[in-house]
Motif scaffolding. Structure first.
Motif, PDB file in Angstrom:
ATOM      1  N   ASP A   1       0.860  -1.182   0.000  1.00  0.00           N
ATOM      2  CA  ASP A   1       0.000   0.000   0.000  1.00  0.00           C
ATOM      3  C   ASP A   1       0.894   1.230   0.000  1.00  0.00           C
ATOM      4  OD1 ASP A   1      -2.371  -1.404   0.026  1.00  0.00           O
ATOM      5  OD2 ASP A   1      -2.366  -1.591   2.217  1.00  0.00           O
ATOM      6  N   ARG A   2       0.793   2.048  -1.029  1.00  0.00           N
ATOM      7  CA  ARG A   2       1.627   3.238  -1.155  1.00  0.00           C
ATOM      8  C   ARG A   2       0.758   4.490  -1.196  1.00  0.00           C
ATOM      9  NH1 ARG A   2       6.780   1.581  -2.650  1.00  0.00           N
ATOM     10  NH2 ARG A   2       6.914  -0.494  -3.589  1.00  0.00           N
ATOM     11  N   GLN A   3       1.277   5.567  -0.638  1.00  0.00           N
ATOM     12  CA  GLN A   3       0.591   6.851  -0.701  1.00  0.00           C
ATOM     13  C   GLN A   3       0.766   7.463  -2.090  1.00  0.00           C
ATOM     14  OE1 GLN A   3      -1.348   8.027   1.692  1.00  0.00           O
ATOM     15  NE2 GLN A   3      -0.870   6.225   2.973  1.00  0.00           N
ATOM     16  N   PRO A   4      -0.214   8.242  -2.555  1.00  0.00           N
ATOM     17  CA  PRO A   4      -0.068   8.891  -3.874  1.00  0.00           C
ATOM     18  C   PRO A   4       1.161   9.796  -3.898  1.00  0.00           C
ATOM     19  CG  PRO A   4      -2.338   9.047  -3.062  1.00  0.00           C
ATOM     20  CD  PRO A   4      -1.505   8.528  -1.925  1.00  0.00           C
ATOM     21  N   GLY A   5       1.806   9.838  -5.031  1.00  0.00           N
ATOM     22  CA  GLY A   5       3.002  10.670  -5.185  1.00  0.00           C
ATOM     23  C   GLY A   5       3.089  11.254  -6.576  1.00  0.00           C
ATOM     24  N   LEU A   6       4.148  12.009  -6.822  1.00  0.00           N
ATOM     25  CA  LEU A   6       4.348  12.622  -8.131  1.00  0.00           C
ATOM     26  C   LEU A   6       4.704  11.550  -9.156  1.00  0.00           C
ATOM     27  CD1 LEU A   6       6.476  15.747  -7.099  1.00  0.00           C
ATOM     28  CD2 LEU A   6       4.004  15.624  -7.466  1.00  0.00           C
ATOM     29  N   SER A   7       4.279  11.778 -10.370  1.00  0.00           N
ATOM     30  CA  SER A   7       4.615  10.848 -11.447  1.00  0.00           C
ATOM     31  C   SER A   7       6.075  10.991 -11.823  1.00  0.00           C
ATOM     32  CB  SER A   7       3.730  11.114 -12.672  1.00  0.00           C
ATOM     33  OG  SER A   7       4.012  12.393 -13.220  1.00  0.00           O
ATOM     34  N   VAL A   8       6.602   9.951 -12.432  1.00  0.00           N
ATOM     35  CA  VAL A   8       7.997   9.996 -12.871  1.00  0.00           C
ATOM     36  C   VAL A   8       8.188  11.082 -13.924  1.00  0.00           C
ATOM     37  CG1 VAL A   8       9.828   8.666 -13.981  1.00  0.00           C
ATOM     38  CG2 VAL A   8       8.320   7.563 -12.325  1.00  0.00           C
ATOM     39  N   ARG A   9       7.191  11.262 -14.782  1.00  0.00           N
ATOM     40  CA  ARG A   9       7.299  12.291 -15.821  1.00  0.00           C
ATOM     41  C   ARG A   9       7.405  13.680 -15.210  1.00  0.00           C
ATOM     42  NH1 ARG A   9       3.191  13.112 -21.016  1.00  0.00           N
ATOM     43  NH2 ARG A   9       4.531  14.617 -22.137  1.00  0.00           N
ATOM     44  N   LEU A  10       6.596  13.952 -14.178  1.00  0.00           N
ATOM     45  CA  LEU A  10       6.662  15.258 -13.527  1.00  0.00           C
ATOM     46  C   LEU A  10       7.987  15.426 -12.796  1.00  0.00           C
ATOM     47  CD1 LEU A  10       5.353  17.898 -12.816  1.00  0.00           C
ATOM     48  CD2 LEU A  10       4.190  16.761 -10.897  1.00  0.00           C
ATOM     49  N   LYS A  11       8.467  14.348 -12.160  1.00  0.00           N
ATOM     50  CA  LYS A  11       9.762  14.441 -11.476  1.00  0.00           C
ATOM     51  C   LYS A  11      10.883  14.741 -12.455  1.00  0.00           C
ATOM     52  CE  LYS A  11       8.544  11.298  -7.687  1.00  0.00           C
ATOM     53  NZ  LYS A  11       8.843   9.996  -7.040  1.00  0.00           N
ATOM     54  N   LEU A  12      10.867  14.071 -13.601  1.00  0.00           N
ATOM     55  CA  LEU A  12      11.896  14.345 -14.610  1.00  0.00           C
ATOM     56  C   LEU A  12      11.774  15.757 -15.156  1.00  0.00           C
ATOM     57  CD1 LEU A  12      11.968  10.985 -16.623  1.00  0.00           C
ATOM     58  CD2 LEU A  12      13.709  11.860 -15.059  1.00  0.00           C
ATOM     59  N   THR A  13      10.528  16.226 -15.353  1.00  0.00           N
ATOM     60  CA  THR A  13      10.331  17.594 -15.844  1.00  0.00           C
ATOM     61  C   THR A  13      10.910  18.608 -14.873  1.00  0.00           C
ATOM     62  OG1 THR A  13       8.310  16.944 -17.014  1.00  0.00           O
ATOM     63  CG2 THR A  13       8.591  19.277 -16.538  1.00  0.00           C
ATOM     64  N   LEU A  14      10.603  18.461 -13.595  1.00  0.00           N
ATOM     65  CA  LEU A  14      11.153  19.369 -12.594  1.00  0.00           C
ATOM     66  C   LEU A  14      12.672  19.253 -12.521  1.00  0.00           C
ATOM     67  CD1 LEU A  14       8.514  18.912  -9.742  1.00  0.00           C
ATOM     68  CD2 LEU A  14       8.681  20.772 -11.407  1.00  0.00           C
ATOM     69  N   SER A  15      13.198  18.052 -12.717  1.00  0.00           N
ATOM     70  CA  SER A  15      14.655  17.883 -12.690  1.00  0.00           C
ATOM     71  C   SER A  15      15.295  18.595 -13.865  1.00  0.00           C
ATOM     72  CB  SER A  15      15.008  16.399 -12.721  1.00  0.00           C
ATOM     73  OG  SER A  15      14.467  15.728 -11.603  1.00  0.00           O
ATOM     74  N   TYR A  16      14.719  18.434 -15.080  1.00  0.00           N
ATOM     75  CA  TYR A  16      15.260  19.120 -16.250  1.00  0.00           C
ATOM     76  C   TYR A  16      15.194  20.630 -16.070  1.00  0.00           C
ATOM     77  CZ  TYR A  16      14.790  14.574 -18.576  1.00  0.00           C
ATOM     78  OH  TYR A  16      14.885  13.259 -18.921  1.00  0.00           O
ATOM     79  N   ALA A  17      14.034  21.142 -15.625  1.00  0.00           N
ATOM     80  CA  ALA A  17      13.878  22.583 -15.448  1.00  0.00           C
ATOM     81  C   ALA A  17      14.817  23.103 -14.369  1.00  0.00           C
ATOM     82  CB  ALA A  17      12.430  22.913 -15.092  1.00  0.00           C
ATOM     83  N   GLY A  18      14.939  22.367 -13.267  1.00  0.00           N
ATOM     84  CA  GLY A  18      15.850  22.796 -12.210  1.00  0.00           C
ATOM     85  C   GLY A  18      17.297  22.829 -12.671  1.00  0.00           C
ATOM     86  N   PHE A  19      17.699  21.826 -13.427  1.00  0.00           N
ATOM     87  CA  PHE A  19      19.064  21.806 -13.942  1.00  0.00           C
ATOM     88  C   PHE A  19      19.300  22.982 -14.887  1.00  0.00           C
ATOM     89  CE2 PHE A  19      22.140  20.548 -17.193  1.00  0.00           C
ATOM     90  CZ  PHE A  19      23.237  20.234 -16.398  1.00  0.00           C
ATOM     91  N   LEU A  20      18.303  23.278 -15.730  1.00  0.00           N
ATOM     92  CA  LEU A  20      18.451  24.394 -16.660  1.00  0.00           C
ATOM     93  C   LEU A  20      18.529  25.721 -15.917  1.00  0.00           C
ATOM     94  CD1 LEU A  20      18.623  24.921 -19.687  1.00  0.00           C
ATOM     95  CD2 LEU A  20      16.131  25.201 -19.712  1.00  0.00           C
TER      96      LEU A  20
END
Length: 404
Positions: free
Chosen positions: A15-34
């Motif tokens: 049983d896992r709590q809802p979390g951010l999608s991998v796509r959103l995590k990667l998007t934030l990672s790309y934007a943060g790196f930029l």
């Protein structure tokens, strides 16, 4: 933790709590790196400009027009640079979010197909394949491995379904036969009870043999055994001695059968279960004796050892076997000669048990038809680690005691 049987449609999981999608995590990672890269670039530009801008105004000599030039100072530069830098950072943020979202979606598209295929397999659709196009990379290797796993699972499930159907039929046969014998005896009181008892005893013995074979096959598949060095040549001698009466009854000659001291097999020490490997050897010899010529048949047994593998080979004379029949001999309840129905015909699990034992010992089983008729079966198993000198002496003593 939650778990439910297959009938409930849910497998074991967490049983896992809802979390951010991998796509959103990667998007934030790309934007943060930029954004970090843009900040470092603007900081480098700012430091570069500071080297040539004084911190206070400086007047120059009068030029040809009579005007005096004034160098810009750092406060003026900051007022001009900061707003433009902020605009650049906003543009980088928007570009990073939009571009990162599109790029992450493109990169994760294969993973979405793999997830969909997993859901289909969870609901019992094992015939579906991902077949991810494109050149080789990590995701495509994962998809290919998943397709291979689905193919093996589909074949295993189909095999288990055939096995269950065949086992039910084979177990039903002696029960139905026993029921028929009892019905006949009940309708004919004058029938000799001794004959009825003899037939029921034979039927019951066959049912017990089948049940024991099924249990042995199940135990072999579970890999629940302790591995130790096992000399296959000793197992051959023991199996030959056990099957001597059967071979003599059928008129089958096993080479070096009557004089175990002259057995020409090389010591071939495998690493596995002595009980299972003895059962494998006995099944191979029994199969070679039973499925042979009606008279004057022969069986040849040999063992050999190599640097990495040991090999047990059993050849027998007999009828010519077609490639189609050869491919099914290791399936449960298949017999090379269907016409055999005597007391020693077996229950149709001999080679299936051999296949299972070889598989759990990480070996290979090879079946090949002989040109003149009959079958050649080879078993290759990993060689056992080099034994301790005491173990080697103990093995030689056991070989001497067995031959005597």
């Amino acid at each position: 933790m939650t778990s439910r049987g297959a009938a409930g449609g849910k497998v074991q999981g967490m049983d896992r709590q809802p979390g951010l999608s991998v796509r959103l995590k990667l998007t934030l990672s790309y934007a943060g790196f930029l954004m970090v890269a843009g900040t470092l670039l603007l900081a480098a530009v700012w430091l570069f400009l500071l080297r040539y801008v004084p911190d206070r105004a400086t007047l120059t000599s009068e030029d040809a027009s009579g005007l005096k030039g004034v160098f810009p100072i750092r406060s003026h530069l900051l007022n001009e640079f900061a707003p433009r830098a902020a605009v650049v950072m906003v543009i980088l943020l928007v570009f990073g979010l939009v571009g990162g979202w599109l790029l992450a979606g493109r990169m994760l598209a294969p993973l979405t197909r793999i997830t969909d295929a997993t859901r289909l397999a969870t609901h019992g659709s094992l015939a579906h394949r991902i077949r991810l196009p494109g050149r080789k990379d990590e995701l495509r290797e994962l998809a290919d491995a998943f397709d291979g796993m689905l193919a093996r699972l589909e074949a295993h499930v189909a095999e288990q379904q055939r096995f269950a159907a065949n086992a039910s039929h084979e177990l039903r046969t002696p029960l139905a036969t026993a029921q028929a014998v009892l019905d006949v005896a009940r309708s004919d009181p004058s029938r000799d009870p001794a004959e009825v008892y003899a037939r029921l005893h034979a039927i019951n013995a066959r049912a017990i043999d089948l049940t024991e074979a099924l249990l042995l096959l199940s135990r072999a598949e579970q890999r629940s055994f302790t591995r130790e060095p096992v000399d296959l040549s000793l197992l051959v001698e023991e199996a030959e001695e056990t099957l001597l009466p059967l071979a003599e009854k059928r008129g089958v000659t096993v080479e070096d059968f009557e004089d175990f001291e002259d057995f020409e097999g090389e010591p071939a020490t495998a690493h596995g279960s002595p009980a299972l490997l003895l059962q494998m050897t006995t099944n191979l010899l029994h199969n070679a004796i039973v499925h042979n010529l009606p008279a004057g048949g022969t069986v040849h047994v040999s063992t050999a050892a190599g640097p990495e593998h040991v090999e047990l080979t059993v050849e027998n004379t007999g009828e010519r076997l077609s490639p189609e029949l050869l491919a099914t001999l290791t399936e449960p309840f298949r017999r090379g000669t269907e016409r055999l129905h005597d007391d020693h015909a077996g229950v149709g699990l001999g080679l299936a048990i051999v296949k299972a034992i070889v598989r759990v010992h990480d070996g290979t089983l090879t079946l090949a038809p002989r040109p003149a008729g009959g079958l050649r079966i080879s078993v290759r198993l990993p060689v056992a680690p080099a034994p301790h000198p005491y173990d080697r002496a103990h093995t030689e003593q056991f070989r001497t005691a067995t031959s005597e």
